[in-house]
Design a protein around this motif. Structure first.
Motif, short mmCIF file in Angstrom:
data_model
loop_
_atom_site.label_atom_id
_atom_site.label_comp_id
_atom_site.label_asym_id
_atom_site.label_seq_id
_atom_site.Cartn_x
_atom_site.Cartn_y
_atom_site.Cartn_z
N GLN A 1 0.88 -1.32 0.12
CA GLN A 1 -0.16 -0.06 0.02
C GLN A 1 0.80 1.33 -0.03
OE1 GLN A 1 -3.99 -1.70 2.64
NE2 GLN A 1 -2.59 -0.60 3.48
N SER A 2 1.87 1.35 0.70
CA SER A 2 2.78 2.19 0.94
C SER A 2 3.49 2.64 -0.47
CB SER A 2 3.83 2.25 1.98
OG SER A 2 3.21 2.17 3.28
N GLN A 3 3.79 1.74 -1.17
CA GLN A 3 4.56 1.69 -2.46
C GLN A 3 3.67 2.23 -3.35
OE1 GLN A 3 8.08 1.22 -2.81
NE2 GLN A 3 7.50 2.40 -4.70
N LEU A 4 2.29 1.93 -3.52
CA LEU A 4 1.51 2.32 -4.45
C LEU A 4 1.28 4.09 -4.07
CD1 LEU A 4 -1.66 -0.31 -3.89
CD2 LEU A 4 -0.03 0.26 -6.01
N VAL A 5 1.37 4.34 -3.08
CA VAL A 5 1.21 5.62 -2.62
C VAL A 5 2.57 6.50 -2.90
CG1 VAL A 5 1.22 7.35 -0.99
CG2 VAL A 5 -0.45 5.45 -0.51
N ALA A 6 3.64 5.88 -2.65
CA ALA A 6 4.95 6.35 -3.32
C ALA A 6 5.01 6.64 -4.82
CB ALA A 6 6.01 5.48 -2.67
N PRO B 1 -19.22 -3.52 5.49
CA PRO B 1 -17.88 -3.55 5.55
C PRO B 1 -17.73 -2.43 6.75
CG PRO B 1 -18.45 -3.03 3.41
CD PRO B 1 -19.68 -3.35 4.13
N ALA B 2 -16.37 -2.35 7.32
CA ALA B 2 -15.88 -1.51 8.41
C ALA B 2 -15.79 -0.28 7.85
CB ALA B 2 -14.52 -2.23 9.00
N PRO B 3 -16.22 0.77 8.73
CA PRO B 3 -15.82 2.13 8.42
C PRO B 3 -14.46 2.33 7.87
CG PRO B 3 -17.14 2.04 10.60
CD PRO B 3 -16.62 0.47 10.23
N ALA B 4 -14.53 2.98 6.57
CA ALA B 4 -13.13 3.21 6.07
C ALA B 4 -12.71 2.27 5.40
CB ALA B 4 -12.27 4.14 6.80
N GLN B 5 -13.19 0.96 5.37
CA GLN B 5 -12.54 -0.28 4.86
C GLN B 5 -12.07 0.06 3.24
OE1 GLN B 5 -13.21 -4.06 6.36
NE2 GLN B 5 -13.66 -4.82 4.38
N GLY B 6 -10.95 -0.42 3.06
CA GLY B 6 -10.65 -0.34 1.42
C GLY B 6 -9.72 1.16 1.05
N ALA B 7 -10.11 2.17 2.19
CA ALA B 7 -9.38 3.29 2.10
C ALA B 7 -8.12 3.57 2.81
CB ALA B 7 -10.34 4.57 2.45
N LEU B 8 -7.21 4.21 2.05
CA LEU B 8 -5.83 4.55 2.84
C LEU B 8 -5.96 6.18 3.27
CD1 LEU B 8 -3.38 3.29 -0.10
CD2 LEU B 8 -4.12 2.26 2.16
N HIS C 1 -1.47 4.81 6.32
CA HIS C 1 -2.27 3.96 7.31
C HIS C 1 -3.28 3.18 6.32
CE1 HIS C 1 -0.41 6.32 10.53
NE2 HIS C 1 -0.80 7.33 9.92
N SER C 2 -3.87 2.17 6.84
CA SER C 2 -5.16 1.73 6.49
C SER C 2 -6.05 2.51 7.31
CB SER C 2 -5.30 0.05 6.80
OG SER C 2 -4.63 -0.76 5.92
N TYR C 3 -6.95 3.12 6.52
CA TYR C 3 -7.59 4.31 7.20
C TYR C 3 -8.35 3.87 8.31
CZ TYR C 3 -10.04 9.02 7.07
OH TYR C 3 -10.23 10.30 7.42
N LYS C 4 -8.96 2.40 8.12
CA LYS C 4 -9.88 1.98 9.23
C LYS C 4 -9.21 1.71 10.28
CE LYS C 4 -9.38 -2.78 7.66
NZ LYS C 4 -8.54 -3.48 8.96
N ASP C 5 -7.85 1.68 10.53
CA ASP C 5 -6.99 1.33 11.66
C ASP C 5 -6.98 2.74 12.63
OD1 ASP C 5 -6.66 -1.28 10.93
OD2 ASP C 5 -4.69 -0.97 10.11
N LEU C 6 -6.99 3.92 12.03
CA LEU C 6 -6.96 5.31 12.70
C LEU C 6 -7.76 5.22 13.72
CD1 LEU C 6 -6.16 7.86 9.83
CD2 LEU C 6 -4.40 6.71 11.38
N PRO C 7 -7.40 6.01 14.99
CA PRO C 7 -8.42 6.57 15.88
C PRO C 7 -9.34 7.52 15.17
CG PRO C 7 -6.26 6.36 16.81
CD PRO C 7 -6.02 6.12 15.39
#
Length: 312
Positions: A22-27, A195-202, A81-87
């Motif tokens: 995921q990070s390499q995709l963003v990079a 799905p979980a809130p924000a699942q699939g989003a970065l 981050h995987s967005y769903k992991d964020l507080p």
């Protein structure tokens, strides 16, 4: 393309295969959009170092804290981050500078013999590490035995291949990014498993004071994805639930009478699957946060708080 910056951007990431992919995709997206070079910096988090269940580690933020500490200390310039992991609470000194276009947020089944959820015999063992998935699977009344699991995507799928489990439920987005979609035996309809809130989003974070990096990352922003994710996570925040609570939320954009509008669904399911509350709301994309709060208030009025208790 001529680089807009002379120094290489340092991108902090967890070391797992999914996180680095995921990070390499963003990079790569940053380089394509701005010409800037980006290097990955691997950071170990508490969630990676422990084999305990996420809720036993404190739930929300166990994969995030170390990355944010490195950002604030100036050791890296941005983090993915995987967005769903964020507080749900903002982090002082940091800003969510970009939300790129989202992958398909649905859950998928990886089962033995190519079986679908409905084809699994009663008593089949299905692995998941998410209370939300466990609760919704039990609520389907299929007589499945839900088994708690940890580990990366390949570790989880290997338990099916080796015959230890009959199936596992995973996020489709992660399998898509890892080129593992061939293993999927069914993509689960959100009517069955929301799905979980924000699942699939970065989520791409940097320091609030770093205006140069903020400007570069802004090139990756996908406004529709941000509106959907803001709506979903507003439900989570208003319910005062963490990412390990059995809360689901999914926003889609549909064409309304006056233009595009959000269609937001959410649910809270008792961990034993015996009870749940569900609701939906529609409204303008610009009202994403308010829509999420309104839907959460409706769920709370119908008893959601009592269903969110997750055993420690």
């Amino acid at each position: 393309m001529t680089a807009l910056v002379t120094s290489t951007l340092r991108l902090g990431t967890r070391a797992s295969a999914l996180a680095t992919t995921q990070s390499q995709l963003v990079a790569d997206a940053i380089t394509a959009a701005t010409g800037a070079s980006v290097e990955l910096v691997l950071i170990s988090t508490e969630g990676d170092r422990s084999s305990a269940a996420i809720q036993q580690l404190g739930g929300t933020g166990v994969f995030v804290a170390a990355l944010r500490e490195a950002l604030l200390a100036g050791e890296v310039d941005l983090a993915v981050h995987s967005y769903k992991d964020l507080p749900t609470a903002p982090a002082p000194g940091l800003i969510l500078a970009a939300v790129p276009a989202r992958e398909d947020p649905r859950d998928v089944l990886v089962a033995r013999d190519g079986l679908t959820l409905g084809e699994l015999p009663a008593g089949s063992t299905v692995g998941t590490g998410a209370p939300r998935r466990a609760a919704q699977l039990r609520a389907l009344g299929l007589g499945l035995e839900i088994v708690p699991i940890r580990g990366n995507v390949d570790t989880r799928m290997a338990r099916v291949a080796e015959g230890d489990l009959d199936a596992v439920v995973l996020a489709r987005a992660g399998l898509a990014r890892l080129d593992r979609l061939a293993a999927v035996t069914e993509t689960l309809d959100p009517l069955q498993v929301l799905p979980a809130p924000a699942q699939g989003a970065l989520a791409v974070e940097c320091r609030t004071s770093d205006s140069r990096t903020r400007e570069l990352l802004g090139r990756l922003e996908h406004p529709v994805t941000r509106s959907c994710v803001v709506a979903e996570r507003s439900v989570l925040a208003a319910l005062e639930a963490g990412c390990s609570a059995p809360v689901a939320a999914y926003a889609e954009v549909a064409e309304g009478e006056t233009g595009p509008e959000l269609f937001l669904r959410a649910s809270v399911t008792a961990l034993d699957g015996g009870d749940s509350v569900r609701g939906s709301v529609t409204g303008p994309l610009t009202d994403a946060s308010a829509l999420g709060r309104a839907l959460a208030a409706d769920l709370l009025d119908r008893g959601a708080a009592e269903l969110m208790v997750v055993p420690q």
